[in-house]
Each structure stands twice: as structure tokens, then as C-alpha cells.
Write a protein that holds these residues in place. Structure first.
Motif, PDB file in Angstrom:
ATOM      1  N   ASN A  70       0.877  -1.164   0.000  1.00 17.15           N
ATOM      2  CA  ASN A  70       0.000   0.000   0.000  1.00 17.15           C
ATOM      3  C   ASN A  70       0.919   1.220   0.000  1.00 17.15           C
ATOM      4  O   ASN A  70       1.398   1.648   1.059  1.00 17.15           O
ATOM      5  CB  ASN A  70      -0.924   0.010   1.233  1.00 17.15           C
ATOM      6  CG  ASN A  70      -2.157  -0.843   1.018  1.00 17.15           C
ATOM      7  OD1 ASN A  70      -2.888  -0.664   0.052  1.00 17.15           O
ATOM      8  ND2 ASN A  70      -2.398  -1.781   1.928  1.00 17.15           N
ATOM      9  N   PRO A  71       1.226   1.779  -1.181  1.00 17.44           N
ATOM     10  CA  PRO A  71       2.276   2.796  -1.277  1.00 17.44           C
ATOM     11  C   PRO A  71       1.929   4.075  -0.536  1.00 17.44           C
ATOM     12  O   PRO A  71       0.753   4.448  -0.427  1.00 17.44           O
ATOM     13  CB  PRO A  71       2.403   3.046  -2.783  1.00 17.44           C
ATOM     14  CG  PRO A  71       1.096   2.618  -3.357  1.00 17.44           C
ATOM     15  CD  PRO A  71       0.611   1.500  -2.493  1.00 17.44           C
ATOM     16  N   ILE A  72       2.969   4.755  -0.049  1.00 16.89           N
ATOM     17  CA  ILE A  72       2.761   5.914   0.812  1.00 16.89           C
ATOM     18  C   ILE A  72       3.388   7.184   0.236  1.00 16.89           C
ATOM     19  O   ILE A  72       4.325   7.128  -0.565  1.00 16.89           O
ATOM     20  CB  ILE A  72       3.303   5.662   2.240  1.00 16.89           C
ATOM     21  CG1 ILE A  72       4.794   5.304   2.217  1.00 16.89           C
ATOM     22  CG2 ILE A  72       2.500   4.553   2.916  1.00 16.89           C
ATOM     23  CD1 ILE A  72       5.410   5.119   3.598  1.00 16.89           C
ATOM     24  N   THR A 157      -1.404   6.355  -0.190  1.00 16.71           N
ATOM     25  CA  THR A 157      -1.852   6.592   1.181  1.00 16.71           C
ATOM     26  C   THR A 157      -0.953   7.619   1.857  1.00 16.71           C
ATOM     27  O   THR A 157       0.272   7.542   1.750  1.00 16.71           O
ATOM     28  CB  THR A 157      -1.824   5.281   1.999  1.00 16.71           C
ATOM     29  OG1 THR A 157      -2.722   4.343   1.411  1.00 16.71           O
ATOM     30  CG2 THR A 157      -2.231   5.521   3.446  1.00 16.71           C
ATOM     31  N   HIS A 158      -1.569   8.585   2.546  1.00 15.53           N
ATOM     32  CA  HIS A 158      -0.788   9.503   3.379  1.00 15.53           C
ATOM     33  C   HIS A 158      -0.570   8.812   4.717  1.00 15.53           C
ATOM     34  O   HIS A 158      -1.517   8.613   5.495  1.00 15.53           O
ATOM     35  CB  HIS A 158      -1.513  10.837   3.571  1.00 15.53           C
ATOM     36  CG  HIS A 158      -0.620  11.918   4.096  1.00 15.53           C
ATOM     37  ND1 HIS A 158      -0.009  11.840   5.323  1.00 15.53           N
ATOM     38  CD2 HIS A 158      -0.195  13.086   3.535  1.00 15.53           C
ATOM     39  CE1 HIS A 158       0.732  12.908   5.519  1.00 15.53           C
ATOM     40  NE2 HIS A 158       0.635  13.691   4.443  1.00 15.53           N
ATOM     41  N   HIS A 276      -6.254   2.492   6.676  1.00 17.98           N
ATOM     42  CA  HIS A 276      -6.021   2.417   8.125  1.00 17.98           C
ATOM     43  C   HIS A 276      -5.337   1.120   8.533  1.00 17.98           C
ATOM     44  O   HIS A 276      -4.780   1.048   9.638  1.00 17.98           O
ATOM     45  CB  HIS A 276      -7.354   2.539   8.873  1.00 17.98           C
ATOM     46  CG  HIS A 276      -7.901   3.929   8.916  1.00 17.98           C
ATOM     47  ND1 HIS A 276      -7.750   4.761  10.005  1.00 17.98           N
ATOM     48  CD2 HIS A 276      -8.584   4.651   7.987  1.00 17.98           C
ATOM     49  CE1 HIS A 276      -8.326   5.928   9.753  1.00 17.98           C
ATOM     50  NE2 HIS A 276      -8.842   5.885   8.543  1.00 17.98           N
ATOM     51  N   ASN A 277      -5.391   0.119   7.684  1.00 17.51           N
ATOM     52  CA  ASN A 277      -4.817  -1.200   8.006  1.00 17.51           C
ATOM     53  C   ASN A 277      -3.931  -1.645   6.845  1.00 17.51           C
ATOM     54  O   ASN A 277      -4.364  -2.422   5.980  1.00 17.51           O
ATOM     55  CB  ASN A 277      -5.946  -2.216   8.248  1.00 17.51           C
ATOM     56  CG  ASN A 277      -6.912  -1.764   9.324  1.00 17.51           C
ATOM     57  OD1 ASN A 277      -6.669  -1.942  10.514  1.00 17.51           O
ATOM     58  ND2 ASN A 277      -8.022  -1.152   8.917  1.00 17.51           N
ATOM     59  N   PRO A 278      -2.679  -1.154   6.789  1.00 18.27           N
ATOM     60  CA  PRO A 278      -1.820  -1.329   5.609  1.00 18.27           C
ATOM     61  C   PRO A 278      -1.527  -2.784   5.239  1.00 18.27           C
ATOM     62  O   PRO A 278      -1.147  -3.053   4.102  1.00 18.27           O
ATOM     63  CB  PRO A 278      -0.528  -0.606   6.008  1.00 18.27           C
ATOM     64  CG  PRO A 278      -0.923   0.345   7.084  1.00 18.27           C
ATOM     65  CD  PRO A 278      -2.045  -0.312   7.806  1.00 18.27           C
ATOM     66  N   LYS A 279      -1.707  -3.713   6.172  1.00 15.54           N
ATOM     67  CA  LYS A 279      -1.454  -5.116   5.844  1.00 15.54           C
ATOM     68  C   LYS A 279      -2.608  -5.756   5.072  1.00 15.54           C
ATOM     69  O   LYS A 279      -2.487  -6.868   4.559  1.00 15.54           O
ATOM     70  CB  LYS A 279      -1.164  -5.917   7.117  1.00 15.54           C
ATOM     71  CG  LYS A 279       0.153  -5.533   7.777  1.00 15.54           C
ATOM     72  CD  LYS A 279       0.459  -6.410   8.973  1.00 15.54           C
ATOM     73  CE  LYS A 279       1.806  -6.027   9.590  1.00 15.54           C
ATOM     74  NZ  LYS A 279       2.127  -6.860  10.789  1.00 15.54           N
ATOM     75  N   TYR A 346      -7.645  -8.928  10.164  1.00 14.53           N
ATOM     76  CA  TYR A 346      -6.697  -7.852   9.851  1.00 14.53           C
ATOM     77  C   TYR A 346      -6.716  -6.754  10.910  1.00 14.53           C
ATOM     78  O   TYR A 346      -6.162  -5.684  10.706  1.00 14.53           O
ATOM     79  CB  TYR A 346      -7.019  -7.254   8.480  1.00 14.53           C
ATOM     80  CG  TYR A 346      -6.688  -8.181   7.318  1.00 14.53           C
ATOM     81  CD1 TYR A 346      -5.458  -8.093   6.672  1.00 14.53           C
ATOM     82  CD2 TYR A 346      -7.597  -9.135   6.883  1.00 14.53           C
ATOM     83  CE1 TYR A 346      -5.149  -8.928   5.602  1.00 14.53           C
ATOM     84  CE2 TYR A 346      -7.297  -9.982   5.828  1.00 14.53           C
ATOM     85  CZ  TYR A 346      -6.078  -9.870   5.192  1.00 14.53           C
ATOM     86  OH  TYR A 346      -5.782 -10.715   4.139  1.00 14.53           O
ATOM     87  N   GLY A 347      -7.376  -7.023  12.018  1.00 11.11           N
ATOM     88  CA  GLY A 347      -7.404  -6.061  13.114  1.00 11.11           C
ATOM     89  C   GLY A 347      -8.481  -5.002  13.004  1.00 11.11           C
ATOM     90  O   GLY A 347      -8.499  -4.043  13.783  1.00 11.11           O
ATOM     91  N   ILE A 348      -9.381  -5.159  12.030  1.00 10.82           N
ATOM     92  CA  ILE A 348     -10.462  -4.184  11.877  1.00 10.82           C
ATOM     93  C   ILE A 348     -11.509  -4.434  12.959  1.00 10.82           C
ATOM     94  O   ILE A 348     -11.984  -5.558  13.129  1.00 10.82           O
ATOM     95  CB  ILE A 348     -11.093  -4.289  10.471  1.00 10.82           C
ATOM     96  CG1 ILE A 348     -10.044  -3.961   9.399  1.00 10.82           C
ATOM     97  CG2 ILE A 348     -12.295  -3.368  10.337  1.00 10.82           C
ATOM     98  CD1 ILE A 348     -10.490  -4.258   7.982  1.00 10.82           C
ATOM     99  N   GLN A 349     -11.855  -3.370  13.699  1.00 13.14           N
ATOM    100  CA  GLN A 349     -12.792  -3.478  14.803  1.00 13.14           C
ATOM    101  C   GLN A 349     -14.207  -3.093  14.363  1.00 13.14           C
ATOM    102  O   GLN A 349     -14.385  -2.095  13.655  1.00 13.14           O
ATOM    103  CB  GLN A 349     -12.356  -2.563  15.953  1.00 13.14           C
ATOM    104  CG  GLN A 349     -10.953  -2.833  16.473  1.00 13.14           C
ATOM    105  CD  GLN A 349     -10.837  -4.176  17.165  1.00 13.14           C
ATOM    106  OE1 GLN A 349     -11.738  -4.577  17.907  1.00 13.14           O
ATOM    107  NE2 GLN A 349      -9.743  -4.883  16.913  1.00 13.14           N
TER     108      GLN A 349
END
Length: 389
Positions: A70-72, A157-158, A276-279, A346-349
């Protein structure tokens, strides 16, 4: 029947086309080769092949190898500074969508002042247009997912704001793209599936987009047909060149659809998830929300015939109702082994789903304006809720 068609990219498509790079009229004398921070393009010899082609063409090069899946924004700026330092006069993106997107963004910032976010139109972007033309861009894709080799778009992504936003204009099309399926046989099974579904949704969203046209319809329906038939084969047997070639063709057609029509709110909804979850792989995020998303449009009843058309293209020749597309989509997910993806892995709540809904409208709100019909905030939120597991 009014539409605009503009795709200025020369595309070399087919097995073995990379070997013809040195015969092309290249747009400069020194290339910045943009690759990922991983090892695949080096390990499988793709970088060496490109370097050999440039040597044959008498073109110098420098390599920038920091791009993430996910490039920044910070790497875009670093790559642009490196291009200036090395005196590069064109950019080659060698890799998947994140690499080629980054190459486009680097090409823009190598010739323009300020920060890349100054030119972003969504979220906290500065909404400026670049004053200077970007460096020419050559795209050499090693995956079949984003279609970025045939469109002007770059999604970045910023890293400080978790904003994942698309950028593009007429000047950011590649001048030359090479789509060589032989470079795709090394893509692992899961990534082949995720990328294939990304290409699929570029076409399904393009087919439902309000900015429809007869040419776009041809591109999108053919891409949907090819993915339905060949993606399960490519997932199960990555060495099958016939399957790889047909999925690659679907991907390029989907990129052309991106150029003349474009995505709708499904992509706007995914970007906050992977922003929010780059993985989280972009294609995996799209798969997670797709069933609830297309069931929503089937229920709305505003694009019934188009959904029936897509169901038929995806393999359900006897389709008679829009829900048949949702069924066909689920069957493809099962065939590709991606029907069990979970946001929670993926840690998404679940408690953050309202925040993701707000982010979808704030960062990529323009995509909601080309939906088949207006999607209220509460409907978008409900799609997230129904997708969560």
C-alpha cells in the motif's frame, strides 16, 4: 449517446513482449526504475531482464526499491528527489499496481513543486493541478489486478493521516505499457485471486457507473467474462499461461474502463479499510464487502438489467434477476478460495465501522456521485456491518 474516449497509451500485450522493450522509442536517456521493497522482481529475474533491455537500447538507469504494497506519500517524495538527484528523464514502473501507481506519482513530483498531497482532490488534499507535465511513464506490469497500465490513476496513502486516495489526470497516463503474462506466473495463489477480483470490480463498477457508454460496456462485459472463466484456473495453476494471459487481458480491459468510466462507491468503501490497516490487501478488502454491496444494488432495483448482464457474463447464462449476479459472485469466490476472508483477521474493529463510513465519503466522496442512485450514509454503514465478521 455522448461520451469521451481518451487512452493515449501504447500497449504491448502478450507472452514475450518484454523482450521487445529495447526496440521501442523510449521517452528519455536515463530511467528511474521503480520497484517494490520486496524481493520478487529481483529473485525471478524481471529487473535483470529490464536492465538488459535498457542496456540494449543504450539507456541508463537508476533503481528505487522502497515501494510498499500500500504505497505511501513519503516514498513518492523520496523517489521524486532521487529521480532529480540522478538526472532521470523518465520513469519505469516495474511491478504490480502499487509500483506503477507510485511511478506515476513520482513522475509528477519530479517536475513539480511542493508535496504530492498538494495535488490530491479528496480528504485533506490541496486540490491543486500540477503546473508542469510529469516525466514520461513506462509501465511494465507483473500482476493482473489494477489495470493501472491502461489508465491515469495512482492510489497513494498519506501515512500520517491514513487517507488512501486516487490521483490522476490526462498527463499521468503511461506513454508505453508492457503486459507480458510470463511475468505473472510467479504471483502466489492468494494474491492472484485478490488481484483478479480487483480487476473484476473495476469492470463491474464501471458497468454500473452513471457515466456508461457503448465502448465501456464492451470492455467491462468482456473482462467480467474472462475473469469468470479463467481466474479460478490461474489461481489453481499459476503456470497456466492461457489462463494468465486471459486474466491479464481482462485486467487491461478493466483499466481501459477505468479511463473512460471509472469506479463507484465500492472502491470508496474499501480505501479506508486498507488505508487504516496497511497489511490488508486492496483486493481482499474489496472481496470482504462485495456480497453485501452488490446485494444492496440488487435490492435497490435501479440497475436490474445491468446486473443480469453481469451475471450472464460471469457464467450464469440463465440469469433472470439481479440477485443472480450476487450468486455468481459468491460461486467465483468459492472457486478461488476467498470466501472466508474476515475483517477481524486484519485487526479491523466492528466499533470502527462508522468511522470507516465517514472516511469513505470524506476521502473518495466523488465515487458516490457516480453511483447508479444516491447511497445514503446509513445504507453505506449497513453494508459495512453486514460484511463484518
Amino acid at each position: 449517446m455522448k461520451f469521451q474516449y481518451y487512452i493515449p497509451t501504447k500497449v504491448l500485450f502478450g507472452c514475450g513482449q518484454l523482450s521487445k522493450l529495447h526496440k521501442q522509442k523510449l521517452p528519455g536517456k536515463k530511467a528511474l526504475i521503480v520497484i517494490s521493497s520486496g524481493t520478487s522482481v529481483k529473485k525471478f529475474g524481471y529487473l535483470a531482464k529490464v536492465q538488459e533491455q535498457l542496456d540494449k537500447a543504450g539507456v541508463e538507469y537508476a533503481v528505487f526499491d522502497k515501494i510498499l504494497p500500500n504505497p505511501i506519500q513519503s516514498h513518492v517524495m523520496e523517489g521524486a528527489a532521487f529521480a532529480k538527484q540522478e538526472g532521470c528523464d523518465f520513469v519505469i514502473g516495474l511491478g504490480g499496481g502499487s509500483i506503477i501507481d507510485s511511478a506515476k506519482a513520482i513522475a509528477v513530483m519530479a517536475t513539480n513543486e511542493g508535496d504530492f498531497w498538494d495535488y490530491i482532490f479528496g480528504g485533506t488534499g490541496g486540490k491543486n493541478m500540477p503546473k508542469n507535465d510529469p516525466l514520461p511513464i513506462v509501465a511494465i506490469t507483473t500482476t493482473a489486478g489494477t489495470g493501472t497500465e491502461a489508465d491515469p490513476w495512482a492510489v497513494i496513502t498519506h501515512q500520517d493521516r491514513n487517507e488512501k486516495i486516487g490521483f490522476g489526470y490526462d498527463k499521468s497516463f503511461p506513454v508505453l505499457s508492457i503486459v507480458d503474462p510470463e511475468l505473472m506466473v510467479s504471483v502466489p495463489e492468494k494474491l492472484t485471486a485478490y488481484q483478479g477480483f480487483d480487476a473484476l470490480f473495476h469492470s463491474t463498477e464501471g458497468y454500473l457507473n452513471k457515466n456508461m457508454s457503448p465502448i465501456n460496456d464492451m470492455y467491462t462485459l468482456k473482462a467480467i467474462e474472462l475473469i469468470g472463466k479463467y481466474l479460478p484456473i490461474a489461481v489453481k495453476d499459476g503456470q497456466n499461461l492461457e489462463a494468465r494471459e486471459n486474466v491479464a487481458l481482462a485486467n487491461t480491459l478493466s483499466g481501459m474502463s477505468e479511463s473512460i468510466s471509472g469506479c463507484i462507491s465500492e472502491h470508496a468503501m474499501e480505501h479506508p479499510l486498507s488505508g487504516h490497516n496497511p497489511k490488508l490487501e486492496h483486493g481482499a478488502g474489496l472481496i470482504m464487502i462485495c456480497q453485501a454491496y452488490y446485494a444492496y444494488w440488487a435490492h435497490r432495483g435501479v440497475v436490474d438489467q445491468r446486473m443480469i448482464d453481469m451475471a450472464k457474463a460471469l457464467g450464469r447464462r440463465d440469469a433472470t434477476k439481479p440477485e443472480d449476479f450476487v450468486t455468481a459472485l459468491h460461486e467465483l469466490m468459492v472457486a478461488c478460495g476467498v470466501d472466508d476472508l474476515k475483517m477481524s483477521d486484519y485487526g479491523i474493529q466492528e466499533g470502527d465501522l462508522e468511522m470507516y463510513t465517514k472516511a469513505a465519503y470524506e476521502t473518495m466522496g466523488g465515487l458516490f456521485t457516480v453511483d447508479p442512485a444516491p447511497m445514503p450514509f446509513e445504507d453505506c454503514f449497513k453494508i459495512y456491518q453486514e460484511s463484518y465478521k
